[in-house]
Write an enzyme that holds these catalytic residues in place. Structure first.
Site, short mmCIF file in Angstrom:
data_model
loop_
_atom_site.label_atom_id
_atom_site.label_comp_id
_atom_site.label_asym_id
_atom_site.label_seq_id
_atom_site.Cartn_x
_atom_site.Cartn_y
_atom_site.Cartn_z
N THR A 161 0.83 -1.21 0.00
CA THR A 161 0.00 0.00 0.00
C THR A 161 0.86 1.25 0.00
OG1 THR A 161 -1.60 1.28 1.32
CG2 THR A 161 -0.11 -0.16 2.52
N TYR B 31 -2.41 0.04 10.26
CA TYR B 31 -2.50 -0.57 8.92
C TYR B 31 -1.21 -0.33 8.14
CZ TYR B 31 -3.87 -1.13 4.02
OH TYR B 31 -3.91 -1.49 2.70
#
Length: 670
Positions: free
Chosen positions: A444, A487
């Site tokens: 990501t 995250y």
């Protein structure tokens, strides 16, 4: 031996409430409405009734439950002052006191229920010696008096569930002539949770039927308590055990339960002495719906048989040349599996189906490509399932992840277990395998942090970087890593581990640090998949919530273009090995949230209500991928523009969700 031709038992649920849990009662009733099920078994505590708060509680609880459910009240738990032993699991010193307790409850609340469940064996057997006749006599007398009086009050009686099934105890109840007042017999059992050896419901139930038949009885048999704990994240097995219980030859089954036990409470055996006790629900304590719950919201228990293939491994080929797609029922996974299957490749899907909506993707894939798929509904945290899948893989696409920043902030341990430890399980499975298949991993852009150092300016309804090079090219792989949010940390750890396993162990792997991907088979939420989420909200006529000012900018990449990049990475693994690439639509395909809303309004032909809220942790005001490195090494580039892709997704959502299609006549592509 079978019962009298009963094929489909009536299904109910078991839910125990603590005194004062008014909100949880309402939430439970809401769940029952969603499931279109109205049978509810719940406890009525004699000990609680002795308190002022308990009296008020039952005065509210019983009518409230009965308004929307057919309740089966289970009466138990002696006030300690009344018991043979000073605890609620002990029978009363005077057996008649239990009948008097039931008389009080039935006199006051009997109009709200048809059946009465009588306490069966004591809960704490370690302190209750069945070799002592006086203890046997006390309990049988207690139940016999209560059953006799309930029949006098015209209530149907259920002998509480035996756990485990005890034919000797049941025979004793016949010998003491208690059973002539009993209409049904309950059975408790938890296959593959507390009982390692399991030979099926019929073998267990035949023990009860044999006693009934040998005594000329006519009592019904109910499974009053069964379930499966997902403490090891095995939602597939929970579905399997539920379906197995619905095939049992009984008249009624009560499944335990609707909700996981809140971890602030002790169990019968103590506080966290057995972690299995906390995961029997179909909904987690944070509100996350497990697979079984989601399926039951769509289908009745009888109709659920059509999905029984999800409850066991689906194997169509047994070779070592299958492409393994971990997270293969997700948005990107579904599109990858589709592409591979259409090219004639064999594909193995490993997915735990934890994300709402992905079960629809899996049904679609199985319907369209039944002969090319192996399907293993399993969790990436289960290292043994991962090892077995990797052992037969020629290549691994690893897409499985916890994907939302907000969820990671609320549940950081779970986020770490899935993203970091789960990825380590995949790496270890590859390292230990004999052939060590190559892997592509989806990371990501959050590994670059919040990008707070970027100097931004506002250009109408979007942010733009002051620095011309970034505005022209985007963020490159030379950007220092700066994990932000749990995250970002968990994905960053996974990202780094993969690159190091290439270095240290000689594995073959490529990492894609992805920006915003969108396209068909995406079930977007407020936390992740925002383009699909915005489009769905527009189609449903619902408002859209924006966190921040809506001017934040992302580069967006249509999923078909991403899949082509991934296929090229697989084909060119030898010279791409050990590298991380930023992957997105690049500077030519950027869009702000406000720009997307304007375009959706133009596309859909209706005004969208927008609500604004505070910025969320880890939200980047500007992120655009510099994909130059990957383009240079492979020749790949995006083919579908941002606005063309948004329209493609819009039309797919209209068709897939059977939404009324209303497209404005003045559409303009930007």
């Amino acid at each position: 031996m079978k019962s009298n031709g009963i094929k489909h038992p009536e299904i109910g649920f078991l839910e125990w409430f603590h005194v004062g849990e008014y909100e949880r009662v309402e939430a439970t009733l809401d769940q029952l409405r969603k499931l279109s099920i109205n049978q509810l078994r719940t406890g009525m505590s004699w000990a609680d009734l002795y308190t002022d708060e308990g009296k008020q509680w039952y005065k509210w609880l019983i009518p409230r439950l009965a308004k929307e459910a057919e309740i089966l009240p289970c009466f138990l738990y002696t006030p300690p002052s009344q018991g043979i032993l000073p605890k609620t699991s002990s029978p009363p010193r005077n057996p008649k006191d239990y009948a008097d307790f039931l008389d009080t409850m039935v006199t006051q609340y009997g109009k709200y229920f048809e059946w009465v469940e009588l306490w069966n064996e004591p809960n704490n057997k370690s302190e209750y010696d069945y070799t002592l006749d006086w203890q046997w006599n006390t309990f049988t007398a207690m139940i016999g008096m209560a059953a006799h009086w309930m029949k006098h009050l015209k209530k149907k009686t259920l002998l509480g569930g035996m756990s485990p099934v005890d034919p000797n105890w049941l025979q004793l109840m016949y010998d003491r002539e208690v059973m002539k007042y009993i209409d049904a017999i309950g059975v408790h059992h938890f296959p593959h949770v507390f009982d390692d050896k399991w030979y099926g419901w019929e073998q267990l139930l035949d023990q009860v039927r044999n006693v009934i038949n040998s005594n000329g009885g006519n009592q019904k048999i109910w499974i009053t308590e069964t379930g499966y704990s997902t403490w090891k994240h095995d939602e597939r097995k929970q579905l399997e055990m539920f379906l197995e219980s619905t095939r049992a030859h009984v008249e009624r089954v009560y499944w335990y339960g609707l909700n996981d036990l809140n971890k602030i409470y002790p169990t019968v055996d103590g506080f966290h002495t057995d972690e299995r006790e906390y995961a029997f629900g179909m909904v987690k304590t944070d509100g996350t719906e497990k697979l079984l719950y989601r399926l039951l919201c769509e289908k009745s228990p009888r109709e659920l048989e059509s999905d029984k293939w999800m409850s066991v491994p689906y194997i169509k080929h047994d070779t070592t040349d299958s492409v393994l797609v971990v997270g293969g029922a997700g948005f990107i996974g579904t599109n990858m599996v589709k592409t591979l299957a259409e090219a004639g490749e064999k594909v193995t899907i490993l997915d735990n189906l934890s994300r709402p909506g992905v079960e629809k993707n899996l049904r679609w894939l199985k319907t369209h490509y039944p002969d090319q798929l192996n399907i293993e509904v399993a969790d990436i945290r289960n290292e043994f399932c991962v090892e077995a899948a990797v052992a037969k893989a020629s290549f691994v696409y690893h897409f499985a992840a916890q994907v939302a920043v907000t969820t990671s902030c609320n549940l950081p341990v779970m986020d770490f277990d899935v993203n970091a430890r789960g990825t380590l399980n995949v790496l270890e499975a590859i390292r230990k395998s004999s052939h060590q298949p190559p892997m592509l991993f989806t990371s990501t852009n959050k590994v670059y942090g919040g990008l707070e150092d970027l100097r931004l300016v506002i250009d109408n309804n979007r942010y733009e970087p002051e620095e011309p090079l970034i505005r022209e090219s985007g963020i490159s792989e030379l950007r220092p890593l700066d994990f932000h949010s749990p995250y970002g940390c968990s994905k960053g750890i996974a990202d780094s581990y993969i690159l190091d396993y290439v270095r240290t162990y000689g594995l073959k792997a490529v990492v894609f640090r992805m920006s915003c991907i969108y396209g068909p088979h995406q079930f977007g939420t407020e936390d992740q998949g925002w383009i699909a989420h915005f489009l769905l909200k527009a189609l449903q006529g619902q408002p859209i919530n924006i966190y921040g000012d809506g001017k934040q900018v992302r580069d967006v990449l249509f999923v078909e273009d991403l899949i082509q990049a991934m296929l090229q990475a697989r084909d060119q693994m030898d010279h791409l090995n050990g590298k991380a690439f930023n992957m997105g639509g690049g500077p030519a395909n950027t869009i702000s949230l406000l720009q997307l809303i304007d375009h959706i309004q133009e596309l859909h032909g209706e005004k969208i209500e927008v609500n604004f809220d505070q910025w969320r942790p880890g939200d980047q005001r500007y992120y655009v991928s510099d994909t130059t490195r990957f383009q240079t090494e492979t020749g790949w580039k995006p083919r579908i523009s941002a606005w063309e892709g948004v329209e493609k997704l819009y039309h797919w959502l209209v068709k897939y969700n059977d939404q009324p299609k209303k497209v404005a006549s003045n559409i303009k592509l930007v």
